[in-house]
Design an enzyme around this catalytic site. Structure first.
Site, mmCIF file in Angstrom:
data_model
loop_
_atom_site.group_PDB
_atom_site.id
_atom_site.type_symbol
_atom_site.label_atom_id
_atom_site.label_comp_id
_atom_site.label_asym_id
_atom_site.label_seq_id
_atom_site.Cartn_x
_atom_site.Cartn_y
_atom_site.Cartn_z
ATOM 1 N NE ARG A 21 -19.531 -91.508 9.321
ATOM 2 C CZ ARG A 21 -19.490 -92.627 8.679
ATOM 3 N NH1 ARG A 21 -20.476 -93.455 8.720
ATOM 4 N NH2 ARG A 21 -18.449 -92.914 7.964
ATOM 5 C CB SER A 76 -24.660 -99.138 13.216
ATOM 6 O OG SER A 76 -23.319 -99.573 13.366
ATOM 7 C CG ASP A 77 -21.766 -93.196 12.262
ATOM 8 O OD1 ASP A 77 -20.764 -93.621 11.667
ATOM 9 O OD2 ASP A 77 -21.970 -91.995 12.478
ATOM 10 C CB CYS A 78 -17.891 -96.491 13.431
ATOM 11 S SG CYS A 78 -17.569 -97.045 11.753
#
Length: 756
Positions: free
Chosen positions: A3, A279-281
């Site tokens: 994202r 976290s987002d990836c």
């Protein structure tokens, strides 16, 4: 699932392989196996202690090398302590999904119930439905977890604001209004996580993506490089903040994963998060490798953990945190804080409680996935989310008795996979629009286009001929994931390719009434169809899930009276002229030809306004009781500050507790059919360009029989709903006359400061 720079996941946790509830033999516990004499007496295995104490005991037994390997989504096993490895990343946006590696379909779990995409479900404005869906998703998630095919941490829901109609992931969101987004988040998370009895979690939810994320890949700008510049007013009031609070990328030059003001100060401090932040990836890696926010990877790891990040979706923290500690950039105690947050959630999920079958939800299994009641709820959710945009005549509902045949035309007419949208899993089964319509009448089918791109007209003639001979024509048009999706933002708002041409030609040739059905996540400029007298009715079905075709047919033939409302504004194509997706401002700026965003600030022409939706019956609103003057008590001797053209009171100076005005509204069904009606209450504050032209302050959905009445009491929070943010980012309550609007009923209430 990469994202933007850093997403936020509130309220998650973890566990892994366990036992299939239908099997006779118990599988190995994730941790604290009662048969393991070496570990069962550890304090972290004692269920009578608090989660915090148990987590502290476990962390105290870990080496630094073991700790850093628990900072990532694919957390490593600790065999000497009897702890298995675990994959944190599972998705449950609108059903258990296999997008994340934590969930696998197959064997006794070939699929799971696939509900309508979020944008469609939210169109119901039905808070109890949202919670019900969350409960079903968590039942099926627990069942699959028990069978060793899923985790317990679900990175859902997505509560970003649908700010720009081109955003490919707008379909995942609850629309453009922060009040609705917050209500959706609270109810869906409640369904997922359970009632928190004894501080237990059924599964752990994750509200994403925190703030200022609504661009994937537009005009050469991608989310991995985009620096979202957000004015303090938008950040505080208009963009993405309030809905995340109820659920409990780079913003202004600072990666969200490395911003202590966003993470430690706001989420964990001001909001009191009792969970973990993920976290987002690959976001931590992105802000080092792509955005070059720090000079070394160790500095990046230290910045993220010290800012308040607890878990990295990606390998970065596992790779670089140990060296960050060795170089003195980070203390091991900082790592312990992050692990305390994640492991405490694991404890609340029961992952360290040993034998699974004796725990709550431990006996759920294959029979609890794709059950008849779950699939019926998916069908009902699809019905409730369908929005009737146009119904001249009225053309709808169609009568089975008066039809010999119906032409079913369009690239989405026999759609299956398209109906479930993105972040979906493997559904229990499909009912396409064509299949649904065939249950009511004889059909003649011709797609007319080779896919939604519809770049050729070689199939038009067959579709036109079918329409010319049938007693009615149903066109199922729209978009799919090739047009709007993660990494795919739209270029415009019109129907793709030559779809509009096909619709016009078929409607012109149609022997009987023509109905246009649209499948899409985002709005579509169908002004041509709205203005075409030959097109009698238009339905928007969004992405209606596995049972979408049955729901569409039920609405068309009158088995269900539509009551959905649009959760986003439908703009004309011209709205996009000179409007970059990269401009984050919400408020209109006429001097710069900037139109503003969402119904709160955009004042130009629309195809359909926010909240639009018709019914097969009619409703009348009457404001039965409401105050004309309301006193706002101000504590501490503070007086109103004269600012701009009106008097405003700082929210911090008002006595806000339980400060709300009550509006009694009577709703009457004056039509001939029973129906479901959503009451939307908007307010417009006194003020100039700094204030929204109006904003939603409350909504309620109710079923009312023909000729029936229902009185509803709407509570409007003075500090929460009637406040605005000034140019300095200070939240204030405008004194003076506020307008309240409910359908065709209006009321004015004057707010007056009162010193206490």
């Amino acid at each position: 699932m990469r994202r933007l720079i850093s997403s936020l996941a509130l309220l998650l946790t973890y566990f892994f392989i366990f036992r299939n509830a239908a099997a006779a033999e118990t599988r190995k516990a994730f941790a604290c196996d009662p048969s393991n004499s070496d570990t069962k007496h550890f304090q972290f295995c004692k269920t009578g202690l608090s989660a915090a104490k148990r987590a502290k005991d476990l962390i105290g037994r870990l080496t630094l090398q073991e700790k850093v390997k628990l900072l990532v989504n694919n957390a490593a096993a600790v065999p000497r302590l009897g702890i298995s490895g675990y994959e944190w990343w599972s998705e449950g946006l609108h059903g258990v999904s296999n997008v994340g590696p934590g969930t696998k379909f197959g064997g006794e779990f070939p699929g799971a119930t696939s509900f309508p995409q979020v944008i469609t479900t939210v169109a119901s404005f039905n808070t109890s439905l949202w919670e019900q869906i969350g409960k079903v998703v968590s039942d099926e998630a627990r069942a699959m977890y028990n069978g060793g095919q899923a985790g317990l941490t679900y990175w859902s829901p997505n509560v970003n604001i649908f700010r720009d109609p081109r955003w490919g992931r707008g379909q995942e969101t609850p629309g453009e209004d922060p009040v609705v987004a917050g209500k959706y988040a609270a109810n869906y998370v409640k369904g997922l996580q359970g009632n928190n009895r004894n501080d237990r979690l059924k599964v752990a939810a994750s509200c994403k993506h925190y703030t200022a994320y609504d661009l994937d890949n537009w005009n050469g700008v991608d989310r991995f490089h985009f620096n979202a510049l957000v004015h303090i007013i938008s950040l505080q009031f208009n963009l993405h903040i309030s809905q995340n609070k109820q659920c409990v990328y780079t913003v202004n030059g600072i990666p969200a994963c490395a911003d202590p003001k966003l993470l430690r100060k706001t989420i964990r401090g001001a909001w009191g998060l009792k969970g973990y932040i993920v976290s987002d990836c690959d976001s931590v890696g992105v802000f080092f490798n792509t955005q070059h926010y720090t000079s070394t990877p160790e500095e990046a790891a230290a910045a993220a953990i010290k800012a308040g990040l607890d878990l990295d979706c990606g390998p970065f923290l596992a790779t670089h945190t140990e060296n960050a500690v060795a170089k003195g950039l980070l203390k091991e105690a900082d790592v312990d804080v992050a692990l305390t947050n994640t492991i405490s959630v694991q404890m609340r999920l029961g992952m360290f409680d040993g034998e699974l079958s004796s725990q709550p939800h431990g006996k759920l299994g294959p029979k609890d996935v794709c059950s008849a009641s779950h699939q019926e709820l998916a069908l009902q959710a699809a019905r409730l989310g369908i929005v009737l945009l146009k119904n001249n005549g009225p053309v709808l509902p169609l009568s089975q008795q008066q039809l010999g045949s119906v032409a079913v035309i369009g690239p989405n007419s026999n759609a299956t996979r398209t109906m479930i949208g993105n972040y979906a899993g493997v559904p229990c089964g499909y009912t396409s629009p064509l299949q649904g319509i065939r249950k009511y009448t004889r059909t003649v089918h011709n797609e007319g286009c080779d896919g939604v791109a519809c770049d050729k007209d070689n199939l038009f003639s067959g579709a036109i001929e079918a329409a010319s001979k049938a007693d009615a024509t149903i066109l199922v048009m729209g978009l799919d994931q090739s047009i709007e999706a993660e990494f795919v933002d739209r270029e415009g708002l019109l129907l793709p390719g030559r779809q509009q041409e096909l619709v016009t030609k078929v409607a012109s040739a149609s022997k009987g009434p023509t109905i246009l059905v649209l499948l899409s996540g985002g709005p579509v400029d169908v002004s041509f169809a709205q203005n075409d007298a030959r097109i009698g009715a238009i339905l928007w079905a969004g992405y209606p899930g596995q049972a979408g075709g049955a729901a569409i047919a039920d609405v068309i033939f009158g088995a269900h009276n539509p009551g959905g409302r649009l959760p986003m504004t439908w703009y004309p194509q011209e709205y996009l002229n000179n409007l970059p997706m990269t401009t984050m401002d919400m408020r209109a700026n006429p001097s710069k030809n900037y139109p503003g965003r969402t119904y709160r600030f955009y004042k130009g022409p629309v195809v359909y306004p926010y909240g639009h939706g018709l019914s097969y019956t009619s409703f009348k609103h009457t404001i039965a009781k409401a105050p004309k003057v309301f006193s706002v008590p101000m504590g501490g001797g503070h007086r109103a500050n004269s600012t701009f053209s009106d008097k405003l009171v700082r929210v911090a100076h008002a006595s806000c507790k339980s400060l709300a005005l009550k509006v009694h509204v009577e709703v009457e069904n004056v039509g001939s059919r029973d129906g479901t009606h959503t009451l939307l209450m908007f307010a417009s504050p006194p003020g100039d360009d700094w204030a929204p032209q109006k904003q939603l302050v409350g909504f309620q959905t109710m079923g009312i029989p023909s000729g029936g009445k229902q009185r509803v009491v709407m509570s409007v929070g003075i500090c929460k709903h009637l406040s605005v943010v000034d140019s300095g980012g200070v939240r204030r309550i405008p004194m003076g006359e506020h307008g309240l609007y409910i359908g065709d009923a209006t009321h004015t209430v004057s707010l007056q400061p009162r010193i206490i």
